[in-house]
Design a protein around this motif. Structure first.
Motif, mmCIF file in Angstrom:
data_model
loop_
_atom_site.group_PDB
_atom_site.id
_atom_site.type_symbol
_atom_site.label_atom_id
_atom_site.label_comp_id
_atom_site.label_asym_id
_atom_site.label_seq_id
_atom_site.Cartn_x
_atom_site.Cartn_y
_atom_site.Cartn_z
ATOM 1 N N SER A 174 -78.786 91.699 -36.053
ATOM 2 C CA SER A 174 -78.150 91.776 -34.729
ATOM 3 C C SER A 174 -79.045 91.192 -33.635
ATOM 4 N N ARG A 175 -80.342 91.132 -33.915
ATOM 5 C CA ARG A 175 -81.317 90.574 -32.963
ATOM 6 C C ARG A 175 -81.237 91.268 -31.602
ATOM 7 N N THR A 176 -80.973 92.578 -31.659
ATOM 8 C CA THR A 176 -80.885 93.392 -30.439
ATOM 9 C C THR A 176 -81.830 94.573 -30.568
ATOM 10 N N PRO A 177 -82.938 94.572 -29.834
ATOM 11 C CA PRO A 177 -83.863 95.706 -29.916
ATOM 12 C C PRO A 177 -83.278 96.946 -29.251
ATOM 13 N N VAL A 178 -83.858 98.083 -29.561
ATOM 14 C CA VAL A 178 -83.422 99.332 -28.919
ATOM 15 C C VAL A 178 -83.717 99.234 -27.426
ATOM 16 N N PRO A 179 -82.717 99.399 -26.552
ATOM 17 C CA PRO A 179 -82.981 99.343 -25.108
ATOM 18 C C PRO A 179 -83.986 100.417 -24.689
ATOM 19 N N SER A 180 -84.879 100.064 -23.768
ATOM 20 C CA SER A 180 -85.880 101.030 -23.305
ATOM 21 C C SER A 180 -85.216 102.224 -22.620
#
Length: 473
Positions: A199-205
């Motif tokens: 997904s190339r989406t890191p966990v949002p801060s």
């Protein structure tokens, strides 16, 4: 004359069509979502009965962007009902699709698109301040994802949705339901972590901060300590510190969804046919859709080429790296940056790659069946015409049947094109008061991508305001 007739017939079937999505994108680029909605509305008949779900999806988004939230939800409700109705397909429709192409099947949408129907409905209610109705959609999202997880056996497949889970958590927390908020935030975190490789989406801060805040408020000591160990550098506020503040949630739809195009694979069944395929591709360029008529006539005359059509995804990545958010008002000056929360292009790529083996097997079987039927019709016509007329009749019938077999091969290129490439999000907590909100989309080098958006708002303690914007670049 017969050859010319076939060519004219094929040309009539592939006349230039106005690309409605280009017109929609031009309207959104001009910051005119109302015109984009009119374009979709006027094209309803062009979508046709097989694309009722796709029409409702596209119309639901354009109504959503033009601020007609109730109408958007009514249309998206129709999409949801049609998806449920299509869950069991009729055998006759499947058979017709096998003999022609998958465009003969009613469009149901990929699983991530079906989840997005409920996500957009929840956002419509949230923007209108109808939190109870938004929570109904949150529960529908939860149910849809639970069913999806049961159906999807691959652990690395699309079996959950980090952004959808995160949104439901925000809604539950805004309603004061911390237990369900914690469950949603935890599932969102797990989904982001599990899907990261594709997904190339890191966990949002902000999600990390949410988990710390909610576990602290619920006195879940073990979970709080675990998250504090996992997120040592995250700055967060407690629920007690936020109880007299207002919240602003900014959601930005950036870029254009990927499109699909045909990838034609021409399989020669003789040496002469191989030379013809190489010559055709060398002169006209491989996989060019505008060459279909000429290739269908040539391959029909040859009679020894089998065409397979597969869909290929073409990403259309956004130029926006992040949005700079500025709130200026009686409570002070506050700034934040949006973060990537949803990579819809990555989800589309995953959906297609997971289905491509089955699509390819079906396409090869269909192409082989059509070739065999055309071969049988050609030989039958030759025998019926007799020794003298047989060769000419065979040539004519072969041109018609085998040319049609090649021309009718087309991949299913349908998708929810009015979705964005990415969804970015930011959350700010500020003191109550009068504010001017400014949103500045920034490019890779920190340069402005498009004009900034500004609006005024009144915030009261405990408020949660959702703001939606669309950046087509």
């Amino acid at each position: 004359m017969a050859v010319a007739g076939l060519a004219l017939t094929l040309l009539a079937g592939c006349g230039s069509k106005i690309n409605r999505y280009a017109l929609i994108e031009d309207s959104l680029l001009a910051h005119d979502p109302q015109r984009a909605d009119r374009i979709v509305e006027q094209a309803e008949r062009e979508y046709g009965p097989k694309n009722r779900v796709l029409y409702a999806m596209d119309r639901g988004i354009t109504l959503h962007l033009s601020g007609q939230y109730d109408r958007s939800n009514a249309v998206l409700e129709q999409a949801e009902e049609e998806i449920d109705r299509l869950y069991t397909r009729r055998i006759r429709t499947e058979a017709k699709a096998f003999l022609v192409n998958d465009n003969e099947l009613p469009y149901e949408g990929d699983p991530y698109e079906q989840v997005m129907v409920n996500v957009v409905k929840a956002l419509n209610y949230a923007v209108m301040g109808r939190l109870d109705d938004a929570l109904v959609e949150a529960r529908r999202i939860d149910n849809r994802l639970n069913v999806l997880a049961d159906k999807t056996k691959e652990l690395d497949g699309y079996r959950d949705d980090g952004f959808a889970r995160y949104l439901t958590g925000i809604l539950y927390e805004a309603a004061g339901d911390l237990n369900n908020a914690f469950i949603a935030y935890r599932k969102a975190h797990e989904a982001y972590e599990r899907m990261w490789t594709w997904s190339r989406t890191p966990v949002p801060s902000t999600l990390r901060a949410d988990l710390l805040r909610v576990t602290d408020a619920l006195h879940l000591t073990a979970e709080f300590e675990e998250y504090r160990r996992l997120f040592p550098d995250v700055v967060w506020q407690s629920r007690h510190e936020q109880e007299h503040l207002a919240q602003v949630v900014v959601i930005s739809y950036n870029g254009r969804a990927p499109r699909k195009e045909d990838q034609f694979i021409d399989l020669p069944v003789s040496l002469d046919a191989l030379q013809l395929v190489l010559l055709t591709k060398g002169l006209g360029g491989a996989n060019r859709h505008e060459n279909r008529v000429a290739e269908s006539v040539l391959y029909g005359l040859s009679g020894r080429v089998v065409r397979v059509a597969l869909p290929r995804l073409v990403p259309q990545k956004t130029q926006v790296r992040y949005e700079q958010i500025t709130l200026t008002g009686t409570g002070g000056l506050f700034t934040a940056r949006t973060e990537l929360a949803h990579n819809l292009t990555a989800l589309a790529e995953k959906a297609l790659s997971d289905r491509l083996p089955a699509i390819a097997v079906k396409a090869v079987a269909r192409a082989a069946t059509k070739f065999a039927m055309a071969e049988g019709a050609t030989r039958g016509a030759q025998q019926a015409a007799g020794k003298d007329a047989g060769p000419w009749v065979g040539l004519l019938v072969g041109l018609l049947t085998k040319g049609w077999a090649v021309y009718s091969e087309e991949a299913d290129k349908r998708s929810w094109r009015t979705l964005p490439d990415e969804i970015h999000m930011s959350r700010l907590w500020v003191p109550p008061g009068e504010y001017e909100l400014r949103i500045d989309p920034q490019g890779p080098q920190g340069d402005a991508v498009t004009r900034n958006v500004s609006r005024t708002m009144t915030l009261r303690a405990g408020d949660t305001k959702f703001l939606i914007q669309r950046v087509i670049q």
